[in-house]
Design a protein around this motif. Structure first.
Motif, short mmCIF file in Angstrom:
data_model
loop_
_atom_site.label_atom_id
_atom_site.label_comp_id
_atom_site.label_asym_id
_atom_site.label_seq_id
_atom_site.Cartn_x
_atom_site.Cartn_y
_atom_site.Cartn_z
N MET A 147 0.96 -1.26 0.01
CA MET A 147 -0.01 0.14 -0.06
C MET A 147 0.70 1.37 -0.03
O MET A 147 1.89 1.39 0.53
CB MET A 147 -1.03 0.12 1.20
N VAL A 148 0.35 2.41 -0.83
CA VAL A 148 1.03 3.63 -0.76
C VAL A 148 -0.12 4.48 -0.27
O VAL A 148 -1.29 4.37 -1.03
CB VAL A 148 1.55 4.07 -2.02
N VAL A 149 0.12 4.99 0.67
CA VAL A 149 -1.12 6.03 1.31
C VAL A 149 -0.95 7.28 1.71
O VAL A 149 0.14 7.63 2.56
CB VAL A 149 -1.55 5.35 2.84
N VAL A 150 -1.28 8.27 0.94
CA VAL A 150 -1.15 9.54 1.18
C VAL A 150 -2.18 10.07 2.12
O VAL A 150 -3.44 9.92 2.20
CB VAL A 150 -1.36 10.48 -0.06
N THR A 151 -1.77 10.48 3.34
CA THR A 151 -2.64 11.01 4.46
C THR A 151 -2.37 11.89 5.50
O THR A 151 -0.86 11.91 5.52
CB THR A 151 -3.20 9.51 5.29
N HIS A 152 -3.15 12.71 6.11
CA HIS A 152 -2.79 13.47 7.09
C HIS A 152 -3.07 12.71 8.61
O HIS A 152 -2.92 13.41 9.79
CB HIS A 152 -3.55 14.70 7.21
N GLU A 153 -3.37 11.46 8.29
CA GLU A 153 -3.75 10.70 9.78
C GLU A 153 -2.44 10.17 10.30
O GLU A 153 -2.20 8.93 10.07
CB GLU A 153 -4.82 9.60 9.33
N MET A 154 -1.99 10.81 11.31
CA MET A 154 -0.58 10.45 11.69
C MET A 154 -0.84 9.24 12.55
O MET A 154 0.33 8.51 12.70
CB MET A 154 0.02 11.62 12.33
N PHE A 211 -2.73 6.68 11.93
CA PHE A 211 -2.63 5.57 11.10
C PHE A 211 -1.26 5.29 10.72
O PHE A 211 -0.76 4.15 10.44
CB PHE A 211 -3.38 5.93 9.77
N ALA A 212 -0.45 6.39 10.24
CA ALA A 212 1.00 6.20 9.96
C ALA A 212 2.02 5.36 10.82
O ALA A 212 2.47 4.52 10.68
CB ALA A 212 1.63 7.64 9.42
N ARG A 213 1.69 5.95 12.29
CA ARG A 213 2.31 5.46 13.15
C ARG A 213 2.08 3.98 13.36
O ARG A 213 2.97 2.96 13.58
CB ARG A 213 2.01 6.19 14.64
N SER A 214 0.68 3.64 13.26
CA SER A 214 0.35 2.15 13.63
C SER A 214 0.55 1.09 12.49
O SER A 214 0.68 -0.08 12.67
CB SER A 214 -0.93 2.10 14.20
N ALA A 215 0.50 1.61 11.20
CA ALA A 215 0.30 0.65 10.02
C ALA A 215 1.32 0.92 9.14
O ALA A 215 1.49 -0.06 8.11
CB ALA A 215 -1.14 0.94 9.38
N ARG A 239 11.51 5.09 9.37
CA ARG A 239 10.41 4.38 9.80
C ARG A 239 9.70 5.26 10.74
O ARG A 239 10.06 6.29 11.25
CB ARG A 239 11.01 3.09 10.74
N PRO A 240 8.24 4.98 10.80
CA PRO A 240 7.38 5.90 11.62
C PRO A 240 7.96 6.52 12.78
O PRO A 240 7.85 7.56 13.13
CB PRO A 240 6.05 5.42 11.75
N ASP A 241 8.18 5.44 13.77
CA ASP A 241 8.61 5.86 15.11
C ASP A 241 9.81 6.73 14.80
O ASP A 241 10.13 7.69 15.66
CB ASP A 241 8.91 4.64 15.87
N GLN A 242 10.76 6.57 14.10
CA GLN A 242 11.92 7.47 13.96
C GLN A 242 11.67 8.72 13.35
O GLN A 242 12.12 9.96 13.67
CB GLN A 242 12.89 6.58 12.87
N ALA A 280 10.86 18.79 7.41
CA ALA A 280 9.97 17.69 8.17
C ALA A 280 9.70 18.25 9.52
O ALA A 280 8.59 18.11 10.09
CB ALA A 280 10.90 16.64 8.11
N LYS A 281 10.72 18.85 10.03
CA LYS A 281 10.37 19.48 11.66
C LYS A 281 9.57 20.36 11.48
O LYS A 281 8.41 20.33 12.46
CB LYS A 281 11.67 20.13 12.25
N ASP A 282 9.67 21.35 10.34
CA ASP A 282 8.52 22.63 10.35
C ASP A 282 7.20 21.85 10.17
O ASP A 282 6.20 22.21 10.90
CB ASP A 282 9.10 23.27 9.24
N PHE A 283 7.23 21.02 9.27
CA PHE A 283 5.80 20.47 8.77
C PHE A 283 5.17 19.74 10.05
O PHE A 283 3.99 19.70 10.39
CB PHE A 283 6.05 19.47 7.70
N LEU A 284 5.86 18.80 10.77
CA LEU A 284 5.36 18.13 11.89
C LEU A 284 4.95 19.08 13.04
O LEU A 284 3.91 18.88 13.45
CB LEU A 284 6.41 17.16 12.53
N SER A 285 5.73 20.29 13.01
CA SER A 285 5.18 21.09 14.21
C SER A 285 3.81 21.61 13.86
O SER A 285 3.03 21.94 14.66
CB SER A 285 6.31 22.10 14.51
#
Ligand SMILES: Nc1ncnc2c1ncn2[C@@H]1O[C@H](COP(=O)(O)OP(=O)(O)OP(=O)(O)O)[C@@H](O)[C@H]1O
Ligand SMILES: [Mg+2]
Length: 258
Positions: free
Chosen positions: A205-212, A214-218, A235-238, A248-253
């Motif tokens: 699966m390739v998933v474009v999503t803002h559901e973080m 989901f990203a973390r768990s799947a 990896r998501p945890d990293q 990425a830091k800016d986006f995540l904040s």
């Protein structure tokens, strides 16, 4: 860590299924995809995130050739993307796509929506196709809606029908482009749950999503795009605990604090 080793850790042996090499695309003066290198292993779940306009949808659309590319190569299961004609139709059937808007045929019932492609493209016998459609509709939790029309269903139900319709073609890979962003909050989870289950069942699966969540768990891997480039992947945890790039830091904040 290299892309391959990230994927390999998640899936055991990393067998490449979708491979993009130096893919470039312009929309006029806009260089929307810039030297994209991306290898997706069989069974891998890759979440693509990034600011609006960074090229996430365009990337998805090039993978099933809804968009052409200017240079570079894309192969699926070792075969280059065909240019047009029957080969292209077959390729599209190998790549299931689920969009933000559900794109169901409004004048066909739910069952017909999930049966049609099997009969037209896969040449499956209609009875067999209907049986399979019912099985898939049950699997995504909308078996009871088979004889209704899309407009009679909730957004979450329609999106699950769209997933069943894509699965009916036995795709090798499923692309999801913001599948939950048009949904009311209470319907988001039922769709994500279906996607989580698919991931667990080994779908690539390739998933474009803002559901973080989901990203973390799947996800096995997060790919972060900005300005047409893959800026970072991990990896998501990293990625979530320790993003390396300033972008990425800016986006995540921004997305995690509102
Ligand atoms: N058909 C098109 N013609 C011209 N420009 C386009 C076309 N499709 C997309 N673009 C432009 O390409 C850029 C990337 O668009 P794309 O839809 O891939 O971004 P995105 O990352 O999916 O954004 P969003 O998060 O808003 O969905 C944007 O600047 C967009 O305006
Ligand atoms: Mg988009």
């Amino acid at each position: 860590m290299s892309e391959e080793s990230v994927a390999g850790q998640a899936t055991g042996a990393a067998v490449p299924l979708v491979v993009l090499k130096s893919v470039n695309k312009h929309f006029g003066a806009l260089h929307v995809l810039q030297d994209i290198d991306l290898t997706i292993a069989r069974g891998e779940v890759v979440v693509v995130i990034g600011p609006s306009g960074s090229g996430k949808s365009t990337l998805c659309r090039t993978i099933n050739r809804l968009e052409t590319t200017d240079s570079g190569t894309i192969t699926i299961d070792g075969r280059p993307l065909p240019q047009e004609g029957k080969e292209l139709a077959r390729l599209r059937a190998d790549v299931g796509m689920v969009f933000q808007s559900f794109n169901l045929f409004a004048h066909k019932t739910v069952l017909e929506n999930v049966t049609l492609g099997q009969v037209k493209v896969r040449r499956t016998d209609r009875r067999e196709a209907e049986e399979k459609a019912r099985g898939l509709l049950d699997r995504v939790g909308v078996g009871a809606q088979a004889d209704k029309y899309p407009a009679q269903l909730s957004g979450g139900q329609q999106q699950r029908v769209a997933i069943a319709r894509a699965l009916a073609m036995d795709p090798k890979v499923m692309l999801f482009d913001e599948p939950t962003s048009a949904l009311d909050p209470e319907m988001i989870n039922e769709v994500l749950e279906v996607m989580r289950q698919l991931a667990q069942d080994g779908m690539t699966m390739v998933v474009v999503t803002h559901e973080m969540g989901f990203a973390r768990s799947a996800a096995n891997r997060v790919v972060f795009m900005a300005d047409g480039r893959i800026v970072e992947e991990a990896r998501p945890d990293q990625f979530f605990s320790n993003p390396r790039s300033d972008r990425a830091k800016d986006f995540l904040s921004k997305i995690l604090h509102h």
